[in-house]
Scaffold this motif. Structure first.
Motif, PDB file in Angstrom:
ATOM      1  N   ARG A 199     -13.072 -33.330 -52.878  1.00 11.62           N
ATOM      2  CA  ARG A 199     -11.819 -33.737 -53.516  1.00 11.62           C
ATOM      3  C   ARG A 199     -10.864 -34.335 -52.496  1.00 11.62           C
ATOM      4  O   ARG A 199     -10.190 -35.342 -52.777  1.00 11.62           O
ATOM      5  CB  ARG A 199     -11.160 -32.543 -54.206  1.00 11.62           C
ATOM      6  CG  ARG A 199      -9.964 -32.929 -55.079  1.00 11.62           C
ATOM      7  CD  ARG A 199      -9.224 -31.706 -55.603  1.00 11.62           C
ATOM      8  NE  ARG A 199      -8.528 -30.998 -54.543  1.00 11.62           N
ATOM      9  CZ  ARG A 199      -7.324 -31.340 -54.078  1.00 11.62           C
ATOM     10  NH1 ARG A 199      -6.696 -32.387 -54.593  1.00 11.62           N
ATOM     11  NH2 ARG A 199      -6.747 -30.641 -53.124  1.00 11.62           N
ATOM     12  N   ARG A 200     -10.805 -33.745 -51.294  1.00  9.86           N
ATOM     13  CA  ARG A 200      -9.931 -34.269 -50.255  1.00  9.86           C
ATOM     14  C   ARG A 200     -10.364 -35.680 -49.836  1.00  9.86           C
ATOM     15  O   ARG A 200      -9.530 -36.566 -49.648  1.00  9.86           O
ATOM     16  CB  ARG A 200      -9.943 -33.345 -49.035  1.00  9.86           C
ATOM     17  CG  ARG A 200      -9.327 -31.978 -49.236  1.00  9.86           C
ATOM     18  CD  ARG A 200      -7.841 -31.992 -49.436  1.00  9.86           C
ATOM     19  NE  ARG A 200      -7.121 -32.738 -48.405  1.00  9.86           N
ATOM     20  CZ  ARG A 200      -5.808 -32.888 -48.391  1.00  9.86           C
ATOM     21  NH1 ARG A 200      -5.068 -32.351 -49.354  1.00  9.86           N
ATOM     22  NH2 ARG A 200      -5.213 -33.571 -47.437  1.00  9.86           N
ATOM     23  N   LYS A 213      -6.961 -29.484 -44.753  1.00 14.68           N
ATOM     24  CA  LYS A 213      -6.245 -30.764 -44.740  1.00 14.68           C
ATOM     25  C   LYS A 213      -5.787 -31.161 -43.340  1.00 14.68           C
ATOM     26  O   LYS A 213      -5.395 -32.311 -43.120  1.00 14.68           O
ATOM     27  CB  LYS A 213      -5.041 -30.703 -45.672  1.00 14.68           C
ATOM     28  CG  LYS A 213      -3.986 -29.690 -45.278  1.00 14.68           C
ATOM     29  CD  LYS A 213      -2.856 -29.645 -46.294  1.00 14.68           C
ATOM     30  CE  LYS A 213      -1.800 -28.606 -45.934  1.00 14.68           C
ATOM     31  NZ  LYS A 213      -0.725 -28.541 -46.947  1.00 14.68           N
ATOM     32  N   HIS A 271     -16.431 -26.391 -46.877  1.00 14.40           N
ATOM     33  CA  HIS A 271     -15.289 -26.083 -47.741  1.00 14.40           C
ATOM     34  C   HIS A 271     -15.509 -26.640 -49.144  1.00 14.40           C
ATOM     35  O   HIS A 271     -15.900 -27.798 -49.319  1.00 14.40           O
ATOM     36  CB  HIS A 271     -14.012 -26.677 -47.139  1.00 14.40           C
ATOM     37  CG  HIS A 271     -12.763 -26.044 -47.636  1.00 14.40           C
ATOM     38  ND1 HIS A 271     -12.290 -26.198 -48.922  1.00 14.40           N
ATOM     39  CD2 HIS A 271     -11.848 -25.236 -47.010  1.00 14.40           C
ATOM     40  CE1 HIS A 271     -11.168 -25.536 -49.071  1.00 14.40           C
ATOM     41  NE2 HIS A 271     -10.871 -24.936 -47.925  1.00 14.40           N
ATOM     42  N   GLN A 272     -15.227 -25.833 -50.143  1.00 16.74           N
ATOM     43  CA  GLN A 272     -15.462 -26.228 -51.530  1.00 16.74           C
ATOM     44  C   GLN A 272     -14.551 -27.372 -51.980  1.00 16.74           C
ATOM     45  O   GLN A 272     -14.850 -28.072 -52.966  1.00 16.74           O
ATOM     46  CB  GLN A 272     -15.254 -25.031 -52.458  1.00 16.74           C
ATOM     47  CG  GLN A 272     -13.848 -24.449 -52.417  1.00 16.74           C
ATOM     48  CD  GLN A 272     -13.687 -23.223 -53.306  1.00 16.74           C
ATOM     49  OE1 GLN A 272     -14.663 -22.712 -53.866  1.00 16.74           O
ATOM     50  NE2 GLN A 272     -12.458 -22.738 -53.441  1.00 16.74           N
ATOM     51  N   ASP A 273     -13.466 -27.598 -51.245  1.00 15.72           N
ATOM     52  CA  ASP A 273     -12.506 -28.636 -51.623  1.00 15.72           C
ATOM     53  C   ASP A 273     -12.714 -29.934 -50.845  1.00 15.72           C
ATOM     54  O   ASP A 273     -11.931 -30.883 -50.991  1.00 15.72           O
ATOM     55  CB  ASP A 273     -11.077 -28.123 -51.383  1.00 15.72           C
ATOM     56  CG  ASP A 273     -10.055 -28.829 -52.270  1.00 15.72           C
ATOM     57  OD1 ASP A 273     -10.424 -29.266 -53.369  1.00 15.72           O
ATOM     58  OD2 ASP A 273      -8.895 -28.944 -51.841  1.00 15.72           O
TER      59      ASP A 273
END
Length: 232
Positions: free
Chosen positions: A21-22, A141, A16-18
């Motif tokens: 950041r998470r 998330k 996942h590209q996020d």
């Protein structure tokens, strides 16, 4: 034995590209969710049991019906094995006598992990066997490595072992672990060799699905978790 379990279907083509950041957010901002009272009471009871056992502890997180907890208790007879699941129905199913060194507890895992870390628990082994993969990209998330509790999982230390029938879940968890700790987990294909630890493992293997395993030796690092009082 044959089974017909559906393979994971996802709209993701890679990690996942996020994800980074998470993970960075979880390392900076403490989780503000209040601890549920039922989990606090359950933890108090199991902590008293653990003190009577006077043995090193193994955590079987998300143990389902507790078959894995039973097998681990037999395998590690000199340790105390605690299986945690949020479902009273699953934990209440009849699967034989629970070994004396095993304990099943109904609790919210997010809260239980935080209480265990606050109490100074240092498990020698920590099992996460076939967690819900939440395969939609919008659900990152909800995966443990994308959840704010992720630093707590790592901070408890010990030999963390995760298995899944979705390789991408394992790869994401490995990348998240490296981002948070600098440690590179070992990711390999897994064969239960006729001795599956969980009903899911038995079902997936019988369906011909490939199984994946992550293993990493983690130091006990309570400082990895943000100090209470910081706001997300």
């Amino acid at each position: 034995m044959h089974a017909n379990s559906r393979a994971i279907v996802t709209n993701q083509t890679g990690v996942h590209q996020d994800l980074s950041r998470r993970v960075e957010r979880a390392l900076i901002h403490t989780l503000q969710k209040p601890v549920a009272e039922h989990t606090r009471q359950a933890f108090r009871a199991v902590n008293e049991w653990l003190m009577r056992q006077d043995k090193p502890v193994i955590l079987d997180a998300g143990c389902g019906v507790g078959l894995s907890t039973r097998q681990l208790a037999h395998q590690y007879a000199d340790q105390a094995v605690i299986g945690i699941d949020r479902s009273a129905d699953r934990l209440g199913r009849e699967h034989g006598v629970l070994p004396a060194n095993a304990h099943l507890v109904r609790a919210d895992l997010v809260d239980f992990w935080r209480l265990a870390l606050a109490e100074g628990w240092q498990p020698t082994h920590h099992y996460l066997l076939y967690p819900n993969p939440y395969p939609k990209a919008t659900h990152l998330k909800l995966r443990w490595h994308g959840h704010p509790v992720f630093p707590v999982i790592l901070a408890l230390g010990g030999r963390l072992e995760m298995r899944s029938n979705w390789r991408l879940y394992i790869e994401e968890f490995a990348q998240a672990t490296k981002l948070a700790t600098g440690l590179q987990p070992a990711v390999t294909e897994y064969d239960p060799m006729g001795q599956p630890l969980t009903p899911f493992e038995r079902k997936y293997h019988a369906s011909g699905q490939r199984l994946w395993q992550l293993v990493v030796e983690l130091p006990y690092r309570p400082g990895l978790v943000p100090m209470a009082g910081e706001r997300s």
